[in-house]
Design an enzyme around this catalytic site. Sequence first.
Site, short mmCIF file in Angstrom:
data_model
loop_
_atom_site.label_atom_id
_atom_site.label_comp_id
_atom_site.label_asym_id
_atom_site.label_seq_id
_atom_site.Cartn_x
_atom_site.Cartn_y
_atom_site.Cartn_z
N ALA A 155 43.10 119.48 101.14
CA ALA A 155 41.64 119.27 101.21
C ALA A 155 40.98 119.69 99.90
CB ALA A 155 41.07 120.00 102.41
N CYS A 156 39.90 120.44 99.97
CA CYS A 156 39.13 120.76 98.77
C CYS A 156 39.84 121.71 97.82
CB CYS A 156 37.76 121.34 99.16
SG CYS A 156 36.65 120.12 99.91
N SER A 157 40.96 122.27 98.22
CA SER A 157 41.73 123.15 97.35
C SER A 157 42.87 122.42 96.66
CB SER A 157 42.29 124.34 98.14
OG SER A 157 41.26 125.12 98.70
N SER A 333 38.15 118.51 95.87
CA SER A 333 38.97 119.36 95.01
C SER A 333 38.65 119.18 93.53
CB SER A 333 40.45 119.06 95.24
OG SER A 333 40.83 117.81 94.72
#
Length: 372
Positions: A155-157, A333
């Site tokens: 995901a966003c990481s 990300s």
Amino acid sequence: MAEVVISGSGVFTPPHVITNDELVASFNAYVDLYNARHAAEIEAGTVEAKSPSSSEFIFSASGIEQRFVMDKEGILDPERMCPRYPARPDDAPSLMAEMGVTAAQEALAQAGVDAGDVDLIICAASNHQRAYPAIAVEIQQVMGAGGFAFDMNVACSSATFGIQAATDMIRGGSAKRALVISPELTSGHLEWRDRDCHFIFGDVATAVLLEAADVAGAAQFNVRSTACATQFSNNIRNNNGFLRRAQDQMDDRRDMQFMQNGRKVFKEVLPLVSSHIAEHMAREGVVADDLTRLWLHQANKTMNDYIGKKVLGRVPEAGEQPNILQDYANTSSAGSIIAFAQNSEDLAAGSVGLICSFGAGYSVGSVIVERV
């Protein structure tokens, strides 16, 4: 063990801009159409009327002023509220790969490295255009890179997790040069018909070139340390997947797009990220006064202000914690990498900075770098 450096970074910015005013005008037109078409049910109490949005609400809630997208017309069509991406033949590059290649070429040019000298490509992004073959392998073929490639989704990481994976592989000797590419085509999974989230995301692609120090000719930053952590939560989620047909869920379902419980996310993620960064810095022997710059995940200005103050022990001064959120919106990300790519050239040799991204999972990744 090989030392690892960042020798180039690149950002591909899509051609179309949607301002808050444009987005609100389209959304409110959709709301009017919806409420008119469901007037009887709304009157009977079986359907809830939709509420209009406003530019003031969006900026107050997020700090976002505009976003870049690959398609503007479909998103702003009140009868559609979704981007329109024409299907491409199987022998043509995918849209996601095309975005990623453009960002990667900028990173390679900055470093003076040929694509053929790259022996690892990681496509690290939130939502991949297809299950297989891997977008990373497609990018490898389009660019003429060697070695191996694979997709990663945290995901966003994803970008910081990708940097850690690439760094570990270079240190371990399985690669010499790695591209971590994050083509975030977020407009395809955002629910543009939801007032609480229709303004959050924008499209972009970023790339970071990492090299073993002994082969790098244009090192910009030494990678001093990386750290990643996860803790399960479904407060940010997207239930879409290949089992949808088998579960008889092919209808227009809200949970098949981006969803979040914003209040819980805010309450639970902030302490997780703040403690993760503090622990990472302590392990590396870095104190707040050592940090020249924080390149944080660009999800929400209030969240970043909180984390910056927590990490530094004071309100960050102008330039210490650059925000690009107002221009790009949340790009998943890629956000922290945009901030890094656009706000790092001015640092003096020896300056220490920290890249951090966080999101669904929950997940958080951090990278401590030192200017060469």
